[in-house]
Design a protein around this motif. Structure first.
Motif, PDB file in Angstrom:
ATOM      1  N   ALA A  23     -62.480  68.282  51.975  1.00 56.22           N
ATOM      2  CA  ALA A  23     -62.539  68.935  53.288  1.00 56.22           C
ATOM      3  C   ALA A  23     -63.978  69.161  53.732  1.00 56.22           C
ATOM      4  N   ASN A  24     -64.824  69.491  52.782  1.00 61.80           N
ATOM      5  CA  ASN A  24     -66.220  69.786  53.105  1.00 61.80           C
ATOM      6  C   ASN A  24     -67.012  69.695  51.797  1.00 61.80           C
ATOM      7  N   ILE A  25     -68.098  68.949  51.805  1.00 65.02           N
ATOM      8  CA  ILE A  25     -68.861  68.716  50.575  1.00 65.02           C
ATOM      9  C   ILE A  25     -69.353  70.032  49.962  1.00 65.02           C
ATOM     10  N   ARG A  26     -69.622  71.020  50.825  1.00 67.74           N
ATOM     11  CA  ARG A  26     -70.146  72.289  50.283  1.00 67.74           C
ATOM     12  C   ARG A  26     -69.054  73.063  49.547  1.00 67.74           C
ATOM     13  N   ILE A  27     -67.819  72.970  50.041  1.00 71.88           N
ATOM     14  CA  ILE A  27     -66.687  73.603  49.328  1.00 71.88           C
ATOM     15  C   ILE A  27     -66.471  72.876  48.000  1.00 71.88           C
ATOM     16  N   ASP A  30     -63.067  69.073  71.199  1.00 75.44           N
ATOM     17  CA  ASP A  30     -63.488  70.248  70.428  1.00 75.44           C
ATOM     18  C   ASP A  30     -64.350  69.802  69.243  1.00 75.44           C
ATOM     19  N   ARG A  31     -65.652  69.937  69.375  1.00 74.56           N
ATOM     20  CA  ARG A  31     -66.546  69.437  68.320  1.00 74.56           C
ATOM     21  C   ARG A  31     -66.393  70.203  67.004  1.00 74.56           C
ATOM     22  N   ASN A  32     -65.842  71.434  67.074  1.00 74.61           N
ATOM     23  CA  ASN A  32     -65.659  72.221  65.845  1.00 74.61           C
ATOM     24  C   ASN A  32     -64.670  71.573  64.888  1.00 74.61           C
ATOM     25  N   THR A  33     -63.730  70.820  65.423  1.00 74.85           N
ATOM     26  CA  THR A  33     -62.719  70.203  64.553  1.00 74.85           C
ATOM     27  C   THR A  33     -62.748  68.672  64.592  1.00 74.85           C
ATOM     28  N   ALA A  65     -49.557  71.367  54.478  1.00 75.25           N
ATOM     29  CA  ALA A  65     -50.875  70.955  54.977  1.00 75.25           C
ATOM     30  C   ALA A  65     -51.670  70.223  53.894  1.00 75.25           C
ATOM     31  N   CYS A  66     -52.941  70.563  53.738  1.00 69.19           N
ATOM     32  CA  CYS A  66     -53.790  69.794  52.823  1.00 69.19           C
ATOM     33  C   CYS A  66     -53.426  70.001  51.358  1.00 69.19           C
ATOM     34  N   ALA A  67     -52.606  71.028  51.059  1.00 67.11           N
ATOM     35  CA  ALA A  67     -52.146  71.209  49.677  1.00 67.11           C
ATOM     36  C   ALA A  67     -50.827  70.468  49.446  1.00 67.11           C
ATOM     37  N   ASP A  96     -70.968  66.644  72.092  1.00 67.94           N
ATOM     38  CA  ASP A  96     -72.283  67.217  71.815  1.00 67.94           C
ATOM     39  C   ASP A  96     -72.395  67.520  70.323  1.00 67.94           C
ATOM     40  N   THR A  97     -72.718  66.486  69.547  1.00 73.73           N
ATOM     41  CA  THR A  97     -72.876  66.666  68.101  1.00 73.73           C
ATOM     42  C   THR A  97     -73.928  65.691  67.619  1.00 73.73           C
ATOM     43  N   SER A  98     -74.237  65.728  66.318  1.00 73.06           N
ATOM     44  CA  SER A  98     -75.226  64.781  65.790  1.00 73.06           C
ATOM     45  C   SER A  98     -74.827  64.362  64.382  1.00 73.06           C
ATOM     46  N   GLY A 155     -63.542  61.232  55.670  1.00 74.84           N
ATOM     47  CA  GLY A 155     -63.394  62.549  56.300  1.00 74.84           C
ATOM     48  C   GLY A 155     -62.278  63.318  55.603  1.00 74.84           C
ATOM     49  N   ASN A 156     -61.750  64.319  56.289  1.00 70.77           N
ATOM     50  CA  ASN A 156     -60.646  65.111  55.729  1.00 70.77           C
ATOM     51  C   ASN A 156     -59.327  64.470  56.164  1.00 70.77           C
ATOM     52  N   THR A 157     -58.591  63.923  55.197  1.00 71.30           N
ATOM     53  CA  THR A 157     -57.307  63.276  55.510  1.00 71.30           C
ATOM     54  C   THR A 157     -56.128  64.143  55.074  1.00 71.30           C
ATOM     55  N   THR A 188     -74.939  67.106  57.089  1.00 69.79           N
ATOM     56  CA  THR A 188     -75.427  68.230  56.290  1.00 69.79           C
ATOM     57  C   THR A 188     -74.388  69.342  56.179  1.00 69.79           C
ATOM     58  N   ARG A 189     -73.597  69.583  57.235  1.00 67.82           N
ATOM     59  CA  ARG A 189     -72.619  70.676  57.182  1.00 67.82           C
ATOM     60  C   ARG A 189     -71.312  70.292  56.499  1.00 67.82           C
ATOM     61  N   THR A 190     -70.988  68.962  56.486  1.00 66.50           N
ATOM     62  CA  THR A 190     -69.664  68.576  55.969  1.00 66.50           C
ATOM     63  C   THR A 190     -69.693  67.492  54.896  1.00 66.50           C
ATOM     64  N   PHE A 237     -55.966  81.494  60.665  1.00 70.87           N
ATOM     65  CA  PHE A 237     -57.266  80.838  60.526  1.00 70.87           C
ATOM     66  C   PHE A 237     -57.198  79.319  60.661  1.00 70.87           C
ATOM     67  N   LEU A 238     -56.008  78.757  60.514  1.00 69.78           N
ATOM     68  CA  LEU A 238     -55.873  77.300  60.543  1.00 69.78           C
ATOM     69  C   LEU A 238     -54.448  76.966  60.933  1.00 69.78           C
ATOM     70  N   TYR A 239     -54.266  76.452  62.153  1.00 71.38           N
ATOM     71  CA  TYR A 239     -52.904  76.201  62.632  1.00 71.38           C
ATOM     72  C   TYR A 239     -52.922  75.098  63.677  1.00 71.38           C
ATOM     73  N   ARG A 269     -56.326  73.901  65.221  1.00 63.50           N
ATOM     74  CA  ARG A 269     -57.246  74.985  65.572  1.00 63.50           C
ATOM     75  C   ARG A 269     -57.711  75.641  64.279  1.00 63.50           C
ATOM     76  N   MET A 270     -58.969  76.025  64.232  1.00 61.49           N
ATOM     77  CA  MET A 270     -59.486  76.492  62.950  1.00 61.49           C
ATOM     78  C   MET A 270     -60.604  77.494  63.113  1.00 61.49           C
ATOM     79  N   ASN A 271     -60.580  78.530  62.273  1.00 62.89           N
ATOM     80  CA  ASN A 271     -61.724  79.402  62.100  1.00 62.89           C
ATOM     81  C   ASN A 271     -62.437  78.909  60.839  1.00 62.89           C
ATOM     82  N   GLY A 272     -63.425  78.032  61.065  1.00 59.95           N
ATOM     83  CA  GLY A 272     -64.061  77.317  59.962  1.00 59.95           C
ATOM     84  C   GLY A 272     -64.624  78.217  58.877  1.00 59.95           C
ATOM     85  N   ARG A 273     -65.272  79.320  59.307  1.00 58.12           N
ATOM     86  CA  ARG A 273     -65.922  80.186  58.304  1.00 58.12           C
ATOM     87  C   ARG A 273     -64.901  80.863  57.398  1.00 58.12           C
ATOM     88  N   GLU A 274     -63.782  81.332  57.995  1.00 59.35           N
ATOM     89  CA  GLU A 274     -62.752  81.998  57.182  1.00 59.35           C
ATOM     90  C   GLU A 274     -62.098  81.005  56.217  1.00 59.35           C
TER      91      GLU A 274
HETATM   92  N1  ACO Z   1     -71.821  69.429  65.991  1.00 63.04           N
HETATM   93  C1  ACO Z   1     -72.866  70.223  66.261  1.00 63.04           C
HETATM   94  N2  ACO Z   1     -72.816  71.557  66.203  1.00 63.04           N
HETATM   95  C2  ACO Z   1     -71.637  72.108  65.870  1.00 63.04           C
HETATM   96  C3  ACO Z   1     -70.503  71.327  65.589  1.00 63.04           C
HETATM   97  C4  ACO Z   1     -70.636  69.933  65.663  1.00 63.04           C
HETATM   98  N3  ACO Z   1     -69.619  69.098  65.396  1.00 63.04           N
HETATM   99  N4  ACO Z   1     -69.490  72.160  65.285  1.00 63.04           N
HETATM  100  C5  ACO Z   1     -69.957  73.409  65.355  1.00 63.04           C
HETATM  101  N5  ACO Z   1     -71.258  73.388  65.723  1.00 63.04           N
HETATM  102  C6  ACO Z   1     -72.152  74.520  65.935  1.00 63.04           C
HETATM  103  C7  ACO Z   1     -71.426  75.775  66.249  1.00 63.04           C
HETATM  104  O1  ACO Z   1     -71.119  75.852  67.613  1.00 63.04           O
HETATM  105  C8  ACO Z   1     -72.435  76.832  65.819  1.00 63.04           C
HETATM  106  O2  ACO Z   1     -73.381  76.979  66.855  1.00 63.04           O
HETATM  107  P1  ACO Z   1     -73.957  78.437  67.229  1.00 63.04           P
HETATM  108  O3  ACO Z   1     -74.622  78.922  65.968  1.00 63.04           O
HETATM  109  O4  ACO Z   1     -74.866  78.157  68.353  1.00 63.04           O
HETATM  110  O5  ACO Z   1     -72.744  79.254  67.582  1.00 63.04           O
HETATM  111  C9  ACO Z   1     -73.150  76.195  64.649  1.00 63.04           C
HETATM  112  O6  ACO Z   1     -72.862  74.780  64.728  1.00 63.04           O
HETATM  113  C10 ACO Z   1     -72.696  76.715  63.306  1.00 63.04           C
HETATM  114  O7  ACO Z   1     -71.272  76.761  63.271  1.00 63.04           O
HETATM  115  P2  ACO Z   1     -70.518  77.308  62.022  1.00 63.04           P
HETATM  116  O8  ACO Z   1     -69.073  77.320  62.319  1.00 63.04           O
HETATM  117  O9  ACO Z   1     -71.144  78.549  61.524  1.00 63.04           O
HETATM  118  O10 ACO Z   1     -70.859  76.152  60.970  1.00 63.04           O
HETATM  119  P3  ACO Z   1     -70.472  76.114  59.463  1.00 63.04           P
HETATM  120  O11 ACO Z   1     -71.696  75.954  58.657  1.00 63.04           O
HETATM  121  O12 ACO Z   1     -69.500  77.185  59.071  1.00 63.04           O
HETATM  122  O13 ACO Z   1     -69.689  74.728  59.376  1.00 63.04           O
HETATM  123  C11 ACO Z   1     -67.463  73.860  59.261  1.00 63.04           C
HETATM  124  C12 ACO Z   1     -68.510  74.546  60.127  1.00 63.04           C
HETATM  125  C13 ACO Z   1     -67.998  72.506  58.856  1.00 63.04           C
HETATM  126  C14 ACO Z   1     -66.190  73.694  60.068  1.00 63.04           C
HETATM  127  C15 ACO Z   1     -67.216  74.723  58.007  1.00 63.04           C
HETATM  128  O14 ACO Z   1     -66.998  76.052  58.355  1.00 63.04           O
HETATM  129  C16 ACO Z   1     -66.042  74.237  57.209  1.00 63.04           C
HETATM  130  O15 ACO Z   1     -66.051  73.150  56.657  1.00 63.04           O
HETATM  131  N6  ACO Z   1     -65.006  75.062  57.071  1.00 63.04           N
HETATM  132  C17 ACO Z   1     -63.814  74.698  56.353  1.00 63.04           C
HETATM  133  C18 ACO Z   1     -63.055  73.690  57.137  1.00 63.04           C
HETATM  134  C19 ACO Z   1     -61.878  73.184  56.379  1.00 63.04           C
HETATM  135  O16 ACO Z   1     -61.930  73.000  55.202  1.00 63.04           O
HETATM  136  N7  ACO Z   1     -60.803  72.942  57.071  1.00 63.04           N
HETATM  137  C20 ACO Z   1     -59.626  72.462  56.432  1.00 63.04           C
HETATM  138  C21 ACO Z   1     -58.726  72.037  57.488  1.00 63.04           C
HETATM  139  S1  ACO Z   1     -57.571  70.984  56.793  1.00 63.04           S
HETATM  140  C22 ACO Z   1     -55.999  71.230  57.343  1.00 63.04           C
HETATM  141  O17 ACO Z   1     -55.301  72.069  56.832  1.00 63.04           O
HETATM  142  C23 ACO Z   1     -55.466  70.275  58.426  1.00 63.04           C
END
Ligand code: ACO
Length: 310
Positions: free
Chosen positions: A237-241, A150-153, A111-113, A27-29, A264-266, A35-37, A189-191, A197-202
């Motif tokens: 990792a993310n265009i906004r960062i 897990d669409r979050n990751t 990890a990514c560093a 369930d994503t688009s 993507g994020n490699t 726009t988010r990444t 926050f990231l493990y 598993r990730m807490n994206g906002r943190e």
């Molecule tokens: N498709 C659609 N909707 C989604 C998706 C998805 N793939 N993923 C999350 N959403 C939803 C969420 O459920 C949430 O919905 P809700 O408001 O109804 O609860 C909404 O989108 C917003 O979610 P947020 O987490 O607030 O979105 P955010 O703008 O923070 O973006 C993201 C999330 C892209 C993960 C961002 O936080 C981010 O890039 N964080 C850093 C990630 C990162 O750099 N990770 C490095 C890992 S590398 C490593 O060490 C292996």
């Protein structure tokens, strides 16, 4: 003695998975992901290609590019969080397959560093005169630790490898300064359990703060100012960062590496993959000041300022 990059190679899998493909799986688009990444597509390795296979291809190209024979390598260092297995390490597999029979070998987990940690470790061995040529590889098959439900990751990661040979370069060139750091209190926050598993906002907040601070610190340590910087390669990792880091350095858009849309994020492969593509595209020239900065699970971070050229 100055340590710098004398050769580079990459490996990127053939199979492209687009955001539209992911729309069919979860369930994503495409719009949300873009726009988010900033990600449009990622490369996913075939089932029979593991982390060491990708590393090997990238390393062969880097050795060839450097004009260094495998037996002239003193140390093989591989940054990865997705090794084929805990041991033998990917670096030992490479040492054997490439024929680096005079080299020591170690894997490095940051990890990514990880690639930044590898480059900075290599610099110490070269500048003390202990070693002459060091192979540093960032390689990841993140698809095997991605939870595809897990669409979050799942939308974030891709596979690939980048490799460099670090050797001596002429004075004034090479790695001018570095910063390494870690904050283990952010490990939650990231493990990885079975999957990432990730807490994206943190992670987002941490990354914006640390990438900016570390970039500014290495510029200052090199005795330079922001105006001296020609190119920025942030971990993809993310265009906004990435944009936040670019704005901290007051650089125009064209002076920042952007490969996240296609890879993507490699993780540990992202900085060498970007460097490779930017070099081939002619975006980096001799004597350019390049800042590279990464952050990742741990939490960890690392940055260097370098002057390009041998
Ligand atoms: N498709 C659609 N909707 C989604 C998706 C998805 N793939 N993923 C999350 N959403 C939803 C969420 O459920 C949430 O919905 P809700 O408001 O109804 O609860 C909404 O989108 C917003 O979610 P947020 O987490 O607030 O979105 P955010 O703008 O923070 O973006 C993201 C999330 C892209 C993960 C961002 O936080 C981010 O890039 N964080 C850093 C990630 C990162 O750099 N990770 C490095 C890992 S590398 C490593 O060490 C292996």
């Amino acid at each position: 003695m100055s340590a710098g990059i004398i050769g580079i190679g990459k490996y990127s899998p053939d199979r492209i998975v687009t955001n539209k493909d992911l729309e069919k799986m979860m369930d994503t688009s495409d719009e949300w992901i873009r726009t988010r990444t900033g990600i449009e597509e990622r490369r996913i390795a075939a089932d029979d290609i593991d982390t060491s296979d990708m590393a090997c291809e990238a390393a062969k190209e880097a050795l060839h590019d450097a004009g260094v024979l495998p037996e002239e390598i003193d140390l093989v260092m591989v940054a990865t969080v997705t090794p084929d297995q805990p041991f033998p390490t990917v670096s030992c597999i490479l040492q054997d397959r490439l024929g680096c029979r005079n080299a020591a070998a170690m894997d490095l987990s940051a990890a990514c560093a990880g690639f930044m940690y590898g480059m900075i470790t290599a610099k110490q061995f070269i500048e003390t005169g202990s070693y002459k040529n060091i192979l540093v590889v960032g390689t990841e098959k993140l698809s095997k630790i991605t939870d595809w439900s897990d669409r979050n990751t799942a939308v974030l990661f891709g596979d690939g490898a980048g490799a460099v040979v670090i050797g001596t370069v002429s004075e004034g060139r090479g790695i001018l300064s570095f910063e390494l750091g870690a904050d283990g209190s952010g490990g939650k926050f990231l493990y990885q359990d079975q999957y990432i598993r990730m807490n994206g906002r943190e992670v987002f907040k941490f990354a914006v703060r640390k990438m900016g601070d570390a970039s500014e610190n290495v510029i200052e340590k090199a005795g330079l100012t922001k105006e001296d910087v020609d190119f920025l390669i942030p971990h993809q990792a993310n265009i906004r960062i990435m944009e936040a880091s670019r704005e901290r350095l007051e650089l125009p858009d064209e002076k920042m590496s952007k490969t996240i849309q296609k890879y993507g994020n490699t993780s540990s492969a992202s900085i060498p993959l970007s460097l490779y593509d930017d070099l081939k595209a002619g975006k980096i020239k001799d004597d350019d000041v390049v800042v590279m900065v990464g952050f990742g699970g741990g939490l960890t971070w690392g940055a260097i300022a370098l002057k390009w050229g041998k």
